[in-house]
Design a protein around this motif. Sequence first.
Motif, PDB file in Angstrom:
ATOM      1  N   GLU A 153       0.832  -1.199   0.000  1.00  0.00           N
ATOM      2  CA  GLU A 153       0.000   0.000   0.000  1.00  0.00           C
ATOM      3  C   GLU A 153       0.865   1.246   0.000  1.00  0.00           C
ATOM      4  N   TYR A 190      -0.499   3.145  -6.966  1.00  0.00           N
ATOM      5  CA  TYR A 190       0.142   3.832  -5.838  1.00  0.00           C
ATOM      6  C   TYR A 190      -0.010   5.338  -5.972  1.00  0.00           C
ATOM      7  N   ARG A 193      -3.454   6.333  -5.035  1.00  0.00           N
ATOM      8  CA  ARG A 193      -3.648   6.331  -3.578  1.00  0.00           C
ATOM      9  C   ARG A 193      -3.043   7.591  -2.954  1.00  0.00           C
TER      10      ARG A 193
END
Length: 220
Positions: A153, A190, A193
């Motif tokens: 994450e 990524y 995010r």
Amino acid sequence: MPSLTLHAHPLSSYCWKVLIALYEAGTPFAAPLLDLADPRARAEFYALWPMGKMPVLVDATAGRTVPETSIIVEYLDRYAPSGRRMIPGDAEAALEVRAWDRFCDLYLQASMQKFVGDRLRAPESRDPTGVAEARQVLRTAYGVLEAHMQGREWAAGAEFSLADCSAAPALYYSDRVEPLRGRLPALTAYLQRLEARPSFARVLDEARPWAHLFPRADAG
């Protein structure tokens, strides 16, 4: 009145790195607009930090001037503590965070800024060889990060950290000079995010009035 003042410009990628950390921690600070095109503002800033690189943090309470983004973030963790640290206390975890922070600064930010700096030059002074070299470094760094971000994450460990503060502006701007979205699925996800993270979304929103000044370079 906050004792911390960040001398920064809302379009600067390195300033974004520190702003993200400040917003993550909820640390109060003042941020007067630093316009280096203004001779008076430029002279005052160079008197504060002769190297002339933004951002610079001034802690009025401690009487300290702190340059360099990674050092500023570490200073904030140590001297303006909150419940949200950007560098973990565990030594091994901190080493990983610092390693990916340096990776993003040295291989993404520095290469991206080669494109931007070249675009700002007069055509006869441009450096196509240097830009080609920077493009190759970016592509190699993208490959490293694409592999690294598989199943992850955040860049270093389970928590958002200094490494992500560094990656967010580096990837956002690098994507504008050497596009990555759609080509690299893990890295694209990524970056998405990062853009959705409230701290970075706030930085992007604050930069919007100056976004048209970014000298986009054509990818090749």
